[in-house]
Design a protein around this motif. Structure first.
Motif, PDB file in Angstrom:
ATOM      1  N   PRO A  97       0.719  -1.302  -0.060  1.00 23.88           N
ATOM      2  CA  PRO A  97       0.094   0.064   0.001  1.00 23.88           C
ATOM      3  C   PRO A  97       0.584   1.116   0.141  1.00 23.88           C
ATOM      4  CG  PRO A  97       0.079  -0.911   2.175  1.00 23.88           C
ATOM      5  CD  PRO A  97       0.837  -2.054   1.390  1.00 23.88           C
ATOM      6  N   GLY A  98       1.951   1.165   0.007  1.00 27.14           N
ATOM      7  CA  GLY A  98       2.997   2.367   0.066  1.00 27.14           C
ATOM      8  C   GLY A  98       3.577   2.574   1.216  1.00 27.14           C
ATOM      9  N   ASP A  99       4.749   3.192   1.546  1.00 32.23           N
ATOM     10  CA  ASP A  99       5.436   3.330   2.899  1.00 32.23           C
ATOM     11  C   ASP A  99       4.402   3.980   3.828  1.00 32.23           C
ATOM     12  OD1 ASP A  99       5.653   5.682   1.717  1.00 32.23           O
ATOM     13  OD2 ASP A  99       7.643   5.911   2.277  1.00 32.23           O
ATOM     14  N   ASP A 100       3.735   4.986   3.379  1.00 33.07           N
ATOM     15  CA  ASP A 100       2.800   5.734   4.574  1.00 33.07           C
ATOM     16  C   ASP A 100       1.784   4.431   5.131  1.00 33.07           C
ATOM     17  OD1 ASP A 100       4.092   8.016   4.005  1.00 33.07           O
ATOM     18  OD2 ASP A 100       2.617   8.579   2.461  1.00 33.07           O
ATOM     19  N   PHE A 101       1.495   3.665   4.601  1.00 28.21           N
ATOM     20  CA  PHE A 101       0.417   2.573   4.967  1.00 28.21           C
ATOM     21  C   PHE A 101       1.111   1.318   5.683  1.00 28.21           C
ATOM     22  CE2 PHE A 101      -2.069   5.302   2.419  1.00 28.21           C
ATOM     23  CZ  PHE A 101      -3.181   5.626   3.091  1.00 28.21           C
ATOM     24  N   PHE A 102       2.347   0.929   4.975  1.00 29.76           N
ATOM     25  CA  PHE A 102       2.806  -0.376   5.170  1.00 29.76           C
ATOM     26  C   PHE A 102       3.220  -0.248   6.538  1.00 29.76           C
ATOM     27  CE2 PHE A 102       6.679  -2.826   5.817  1.00 29.76           C
ATOM     28  CZ  PHE A 102       6.129  -4.135   5.352  1.00 29.76           C
ATOM     29  N   TRP A 103       4.016   0.859   7.277  1.00 31.17           N
ATOM     30  CA  TRP A 103       4.299   0.615   8.358  1.00 31.17           C
ATOM     31  C   TRP A 103       3.243   0.525   9.519  1.00 31.17           C
ATOM     32  CZ3 TRP A 103       9.271  -1.020   8.772  1.00 31.17           C
ATOM     33  CH2 TRP A 103      10.151  -0.466   7.921  1.00 31.17           C
ATOM     34  N   PRO A 104       2.200   1.376   9.409  1.00 30.47           N
ATOM     35  CA  PRO A 104       1.167   1.279  10.520  1.00 30.47           C
ATOM     36  C   PRO A 104       0.407  -0.196  10.437  1.00 30.47           C
ATOM     37  CG  PRO A 104       0.891   3.285   9.443  1.00 30.47           C
ATOM     38  CD  PRO A 104       2.012   2.512   8.701  1.00 30.47           C
ATOM     39  N   LEU A 105       0.397  -0.757   9.173  1.00 31.03           N
ATOM     40  CA  LEU A 105      -0.415  -2.006   9.169  1.00 31.03           C
ATOM     41  C   LEU A 105       0.533  -3.182   9.786  1.00 31.03           C
ATOM     42  CD1 LEU A 105      -1.764  -1.746   5.331  1.00 31.03           C
ATOM     43  CD2 LEU A 105      -3.154  -1.978   7.748  1.00 31.03           C
ATOM     44  N   LEU A 106       1.850  -2.995   9.463  1.00 33.22           N
ATOM     45  CA  LEU A 106       2.849  -4.091   9.938  1.00 33.22           C
ATOM     46  C   LEU A 106       2.862  -3.842  11.624  1.00 33.22           C
ATOM     47  CD1 LEU A 106       5.007  -6.150   9.901  1.00 33.22           C
ATOM     48  CD2 LEU A 106       6.656  -4.260   9.329  1.00 33.22           C
ATOM     49  N   ASP A 107       2.807  -2.506  11.979  1.00 34.02           N
ATOM     50  CA  ASP A 107       2.880  -2.418  13.489  1.00 34.02           C
ATOM     51  C   ASP A 107       1.646  -3.170  14.057  1.00 34.02           C
ATOM     52  OD1 ASP A 107       5.199  -1.164  13.651  1.00 34.02           O
ATOM     53  OD2 ASP A 107       4.472   0.941  13.422  1.00 34.02           O
ATOM     54  N   GLU A 108       0.350  -3.047  13.496  1.00 36.05           N
ATOM     55  CA  GLU A 108      -0.710  -3.580  13.790  1.00 36.05           C
ATOM     56  C   GLU A 108      -0.587  -5.032  14.124  1.00 36.05           C
ATOM     57  OE1 GLU A 108      -4.363  -2.692  11.782  1.00 36.05           O
ATOM     58  OE2 GLU A 108      -4.128  -0.613  12.054  1.00 36.05           O
ATOM     59  N   MET A 109      -0.039  -5.944  13.066  1.00 42.84           N
ATOM     60  CA  MET A 109       0.230  -7.184  13.070  1.00 42.84           C
ATOM     61  C   MET A 109       1.316  -7.538  14.269  1.00 42.84           C
ATOM     62  SD  MET A 109       0.038  -8.543   9.188  1.00 42.84           S
ATOM     63  CE  MET A 109       1.722  -8.069   8.830  1.00 42.84           C
ATOM     64  N   ILE A 110       2.458  -6.808  14.212  1.00 43.54           N
ATOM     65  CA  ILE A 110       3.437  -7.045  15.328  1.00 43.54           C
ATOM     66  C   ILE A 110       2.780  -6.891  16.832  1.00 43.54           C
ATOM     67  CG2 ILE A 110       5.573  -6.155  16.259  1.00 43.54           C
ATOM     68  CD1 ILE A 110       6.489  -5.700  13.523  1.00 43.54           C
ATOM     69  N   ALA A 111       1.960  -5.894  17.074  1.00 47.67           N
ATOM     70  CA  ALA A 111       1.247  -5.968  18.387  1.00 47.67           C
ATOM     71  C   ALA A 111       0.315  -7.114  18.695  1.00 47.67           C
ATOM     72  CB  ALA A 111       0.163  -4.655  18.214  1.00 47.67           C
ATOM     73  N   ARG A 112       0.141  -7.868  17.789  1.00 45.56           N
ATOM     74  CA  ARG A 112      -0.602  -9.073  18.019  1.00 45.56           C
ATOM     75  C   ARG A 112       0.185 -10.289  18.476  1.00 45.56           C
ATOM     76  NH1 ARG A 112      -3.788  -9.932  12.890  1.00 45.56           N
ATOM     77  NH2 ARG A 112      -3.785  -7.461  12.091  1.00 45.56           N
ATOM     78  N   LEU A 113       1.595 -10.105  18.100  1.00 39.56           N
ATOM     79  CA  LEU A 113       2.466 -11.273  18.689  1.00 39.56           C
ATOM     80  C   LEU A 113       2.623 -11.219  20.213  1.00 39.56           C
ATOM     81  CD1 LEU A 113       5.846 -10.319  16.628  1.00 39.56           C
ATOM     82  CD2 LEU A 113       4.214 -12.436  16.573  1.00 39.56           C
ATOM     83  N   PRO A 114       2.791 -12.351  20.882  1.00 41.50           N
ATOM     84  CA  PRO A 114       3.030 -12.376  22.406  1.00 41.50           C
ATOM     85  C   PRO A 114       4.057 -11.598  22.782  1.00 41.50           C
ATOM     86  CG  PRO A 114       2.710 -14.652  21.266  1.00 41.50           C
ATOM     87  CD  PRO A 114       2.859 -13.555  20.173  1.00 41.50           C
ATOM     88  N   ALA A 115       4.028 -10.952  23.697  1.00 48.18           N
ATOM     89  CA  ALA A 115       4.839  -9.893  24.422  1.00 48.18           C
ATOM     90  C   ALA A 115       6.337 -10.528  24.654  1.00 48.18           C
ATOM     91  CB  ALA A 115       4.284  -9.504  25.736  1.00 48.18           C
ATOM     92  N   ARG A 116       6.400 -11.922  24.843  1.00 51.12           N
ATOM     93  CA  ARG A 116       7.759 -12.495  25.039  1.00 51.12           C
ATOM     94  C   ARG A 116       8.361 -12.470  23.617  1.00 51.12           C
ATOM     95  NH1 ARG A 116       4.783 -16.198  23.196  1.00 51.12           N
ATOM     96  NH2 ARG A 116       4.954 -18.314  23.114  1.00 51.12           N
ATOM     97  N   SER A 117       7.681 -12.766  22.689  1.00 52.32           N
ATOM     98  CA  SER A 117       8.271 -12.527  21.183  1.00 52.32           C
ATOM     99  C   SER A 117       8.932 -11.311  20.601  1.00 52.32           C
ATOM    100  CB  SER A 117       7.310 -13.261  19.989  1.00 52.32           C
ATOM    101  OG  SER A 117       6.884 -14.441  20.523  1.00 52.32           O
ATOM    102  N   ARG A 118       7.964 -10.375  21.119  1.00 50.66           N
ATOM    103  CA  ARG A 118       8.580  -8.744  20.810  1.00 50.66           C
ATOM    104  C   ARG A 118       9.547  -8.550  21.618  1.00 50.66           C
ATOM    105  NH1 ARG A 118       2.890  -7.971  21.425  1.00 50.66           N
ATOM    106  NH2 ARG A 118       3.194  -6.734  23.223  1.00 50.66           N
ATOM    107  N   ALA A 119       9.440  -8.726  22.895  1.00 49.72           N
ATOM    108  CA  ALA A 119      10.660  -8.368  23.680  1.00 49.72           C
ATOM    109  C   ALA A 119      12.145  -9.273  23.364  1.00 49.72           C
ATOM    110  CB  ALA A 119      10.318  -8.837  25.333  1.00 49.72           C
ATOM    111  N   ALA A 120      11.994 -10.623  23.270  1.00 49.64           N
ATOM    112  CA  ALA A 120      13.112 -11.363  22.778  1.00 49.64           C
ATOM    113  C   ALA A 120      13.707 -11.081  21.495  1.00 49.64           C
ATOM    114  CB  ALA A 120      12.745 -12.840  22.861  1.00 49.64           C
TER     115      ALA A 120
END
Length: 123
Positions: A97-120
């Motif tokens: 969707p272009g860089d203006d939309f890619f990063w927020p969409l990716l951040d939404e998905m990453i927020a769904r990762l378990p906290a331990r995965s994001r931190a590690a």
């Protein structure tokens, strides 16, 4: 048969560690939106927090499907970005969707990762 089994086992050994997140990019030759992603996002991606949490893994849809992605639904069009952790899909972005939309969409998905995965992964 034995060689095929060894190839599958090797694929599992060189894939991301169990539980580690990765961003799987489905691509194909001559894909203009893949090229646009390569120009706008790909050079910086490994240097970002998102890139450390979920390293980019490119998979061609015209090549044999990797055995470690057997549980992930294939796509016919590209690009598609699939956030995978421990062999399970967390989410996907269809198209670029272009860089203006890619990063927020990716951040939404990453927020769904378990906290331990994001931190590690961010260490």
């Amino acid at each position: 048969m034995v060689l095929r089994l060894l190839a599958v086992l090797f694929a599992f050994c060189v894939a991301a560690p169990a539980g580690a997140a990765e961003l799987v990019m489905l691509e194909q030759p001559a894909c203009p939106w893949c090229a646009r992603f390569d120009a706008e996002i790909a050079p910086a991606y490994p240097k970002t927090e998102e890139g450390r949490i979920a390293p980019l893994r490119r998979v061609s849809i015209v090549e044999p499907w990797p055995p470690d992605l057997a549980g992930i639904v294939r796509e016919r069009f590209t690009p598609v970005f699939i956030l995978v952790e421990g062999g399970s899909e967390i989410g996907r972005i269809r198209g670029y969707p272009g860089d203006d939309f890619f990063w927020p969409l990716l951040d939404e998905m990453i927020a769904r990762l378990p906290a331990r995965s994001r931190a590690a992964s961010a260490d």
